[in-house]
Design a protein around this motif. Structure first.
Motif, PDB file in Angstrom:
ATOM      1  N   LYS A  32      -5.881   5.274 -12.382  1.00 48.44           N
ATOM      2  CA  LYS A  32      -5.914   3.843 -12.665  1.00 48.44           C
ATOM      3  C   LYS A  32      -4.541   3.462 -13.212  1.00 48.44           C
ATOM      4  CE  LYS A  32      -9.612   1.990 -14.410  1.00 48.44           C
ATOM      5  NZ  LYS A  32     -10.679   1.571 -15.363  1.00 48.44           N
ATOM      6  N   VAL A  33      -3.789   2.710 -12.418  1.00 51.57           N
ATOM      7  CA  VAL A  33      -2.420   2.355 -12.769  1.00 51.57           C
ATOM      8  C   VAL A  33      -2.360   0.869 -13.110  1.00 51.57           C
ATOM      9  CG1 VAL A  33      -0.005   2.359 -12.028  1.00 51.57           C
ATOM     10  CG2 VAL A  33      -1.560   4.134 -11.204  1.00 51.57           C
ATOM     11  N   MET A  45      -5.412   1.205  -3.738  1.00 55.92           N
ATOM     12  CA  MET A  45      -6.479   0.225  -3.573  1.00 55.92           C
ATOM     13  C   MET A  45      -6.406  -0.770  -4.730  1.00 55.92           C
ATOM     14  SD  MET A  45      -9.177   3.179  -2.449  1.00 55.92           S
ATOM     15  CE  MET A  45      -8.382   4.262  -3.632  1.00 55.92           C
ATOM     16  N   PRO A  46      -5.664  -1.880  -4.538  1.00 57.19           N
ATOM     17  CA  PRO A  46      -5.472  -2.844  -5.622  1.00 57.19           C
ATOM     18  C   PRO A  46      -6.790  -3.475  -6.062  1.00 57.19           C
ATOM     19  CG  PRO A  46      -3.939  -3.241  -3.809  1.00 57.19           C
ATOM     20  CD  PRO A  46      -4.948  -2.270  -3.315  1.00 57.19           C
ATOM     21  N   LEU A  91      -5.908   1.139  -8.181  1.00 65.10           N
ATOM     22  CA  LEU A  91      -6.457   2.484  -8.113  1.00 65.10           C
ATOM     23  C   LEU A  91      -5.670   3.266  -7.066  1.00 65.10           C
ATOM     24  CD1 LEU A  91     -10.306   1.786  -8.176  1.00 65.10           C
ATOM     25  CD2 LEU A  91      -8.817   2.389 -10.096  1.00 65.10           C
ATOM     26  N   VAL A  92      -5.224   4.456  -7.449  1.00 71.55           N
ATOM     27  CA  VAL A  92      -4.483   5.316  -6.528  1.00 71.55           C
ATOM     28  C   VAL A  92      -5.228   6.639  -6.417  1.00 71.55           C
ATOM     29  CG1 VAL A  92      -2.278   6.388  -5.969  1.00 71.55           C
ATOM     30  CG2 VAL A  92      -2.326   4.269  -7.315  1.00 71.55           C
ATOM     31  N   GLU A  93      -5.692   6.956  -5.209  1.00 67.49           N
ATOM     32  CA  GLU A  93      -6.360   8.240  -5.001  1.00 67.49           C
ATOM     33  C   GLU A  93      -5.381   9.194  -4.341  1.00 67.49           C
ATOM     34  OE1 GLU A  93     -10.729   9.984  -4.218  1.00 67.49           O
ATOM     35  OE2 GLU A  93     -10.214   8.177  -3.089  1.00 67.49           O
ATOM     36  N   PHE A  98       4.068   6.601 -11.649  1.00 67.25           N
ATOM     37  CA  PHE A  98       3.061   5.620 -12.064  1.00 67.25           C
ATOM     38  C   PHE A  98       3.432   5.002 -13.410  1.00 67.25           C
ATOM     39  CE2 PHE A  98      -0.404   8.178  -9.596  1.00 67.25           C
ATOM     40  CZ  PHE A  98       0.216   7.843  -8.409  1.00 67.25           C
ATOM     41  N   ARG A  99       3.986   5.817 -14.299  1.00 62.88           N
ATOM     42  CA  ARG A  99       4.432   5.290 -15.595  1.00 62.88           C
ATOM     43  C   ARG A  99       5.532   4.257 -15.394  1.00 62.88           C
ATOM     44  NH1 ARG A  99       8.699   7.044 -18.724  1.00 62.88           N
ATOM     45  NH2 ARG A  99       8.688   6.367 -20.914  1.00 62.88           N
TER      46      ARG A  99
END
Length: 386
Positions: free
Chosen positions: A205-206, A299-300, A307-309, A344-345
């Motif tokens: 979760k970004v 998946m915005p 969300l990034v899988e 992601f950070r």
């Protein structure tokens, strides 16, 4: 050199992959760019995101997962992260389907959870209406109480999908154009992605715009700095080249000093000296490392939440503790280190800064031209939807 011996069948890169490798060998930067800008509001404006959702994420073909996640017939996977309740299945003939995870009787969620399960039949937990994994309604209790029901007309609602190059794609819209997915599939077949084994996956979760995450994989300017303690040293002397496959970007970074004695037409040798990366529209990334492949799907959920899988695919399942340790360290380095703690950070920090309005537009240098081209592709999709 990998700590684990991985033997690949003899494969040849596609003509497009080979062309990029030869560009690098000749020190020809096909993706050279000029300094440019991107307006900050495309990351921070909720209305702009709603336009993207309607024109891109609700209309275009997009990746759900690697084929390796459902390797066998009679498997099912609930998938909710696109904003709609999906159910991915592989039927008895090995064909993939993407259904709405909704019973046709009273709309009950058919399969619960988020993990892959073995499911030769799909039974609704409410009234036990029973479906096959190819979507047919097989049976229901007390059929005599539904005298006008035609089972053939009450199968699961199926969405358009395609399996190509070791990836499962779907489209929320009828009659999609999957031609570019098939074209990409040629590259992924050359990489042997359909023969890889699923090893790990993680949903991140970004707290950032989906394009800020993509941006990090569209330029090499940050690599030796942001990734200085992880993968940066491997790319210190890299030469880049890139092109487009429809709306999708294909990039390559090669190490010139190692390419002289390599047969570029041999995929195994090529992957040791050239790292390819695919940046797809909508947001997805395919990164083949020398001995494994990362698939990341974005998946915005909102303009500032994605969300990034992340999936890790390996050539064979570990048979020894040494092999298992190797893959665990590779997974920890990339998924927990390079991606989560660094890329992601950086996206989250960027979202925080841009949301202040202090920077009205982002200034992109000549090493960041891929970002400008990707945003142009997004803008073209928005224009086409009007």
């Amino acid at each position: 050199m990998s700590a684990v011996d991985t033997t690949y069948p003899a494969r040849r890169p596609t003509d497009g992959m080979l062309a990029l490798a030869k560009d690098i060998e000749a020190n020809h930067k096909r993706d050279a760019a000029e300094q440019s800008t991107v307006p900050a509001h495309v990351y921070t404006d909720p209305e702009y995101w709603e336009r993207e959702k309607a024109a891109i994420y609700d209309c275009l073909p997009q990746i759900l997962c690697p084929s390796a996640l459902l390797p066998d017939a009679g498997m099912a996977l609930p998938h909710d992260a696109t904003g709609r309740p999906l159910l991915i299945t592989r039927d008895a003939q090995g064909l993939v389907h993407v259904f709405l995870n909704v019973c046709r009787h009273r709309g009950t969620r058919l399969v619960e959870g988020v993990e892959v399960c073995a499911a030769k039949k799909l039974v609704c937990p409410y009234h036990a209406w029973t479906y096959s994994v190819d979507g047919r309604l097989l049976a229901l209790p007390r059929p005599d109480t539904f005298p006008d029901l035609d089972k053939a007309d009450n199968g699961l609602i199926e969405l358009p999908s395609i399996e190509t190059g070791g990836l499962i794609w779907f489209c929320p819209k009828e009659n999609p154009d999957f031609s570019y997915a098939e074209k990409l599939g040629e590259d992924f077949d050359a990489l042997g992605m359909g023969e890889q084994h699923f090893y790990r996956r993680k949903l991140h979760k970004v707290k950032g715009n989906w394009k800020l995450i993509m941006d990090a994989f569209l330029e090499s300017y940050h690599v030796t700095r942001l990734h200085a303690q992880t993968i940066g040293p491997f790319f210190k002397d890299g030469v880049t080249s890139g092109d487009m496959i429809g709306p999708h970007s294909r990039a390559a970074v090669g190490r010139l000093e190692e390419m002289e004695s390599v047969d570029l037409t041999d995929m195994a040798q090529l992957r040791r000296v050239v790292t390819f990366a695919y940046q797809l529209l909508p947001g997805a990334l395919i990164i083949p490392s020398p001995d494994y492949i990362n698939v990341m799907v974005m998946m915005p959920q909102a303009h500032d939440l994605t969300l990034v899988e992340d999936f890790m695919l390996i050539p064979e399942l570990p048979k020894t503790e040494k092999a298992r340790d190797h893959w665990e360290r590779s997974w920890a380095l990339l998924d927990g280190g390079v991606f989560a703690s660094e890329d992601f950070r950086a996206a989250e920090l960027g979202q925080q800064g841009l949301s202040t309005g202090a920077v009205p537009e982002l200034t992109l240098g000549t090493m960041e031209g891929g970002i400008r081209r990707y945003h142009e592709t997004v803008e073209e999709a928005l224009r086409a939807a009007n």
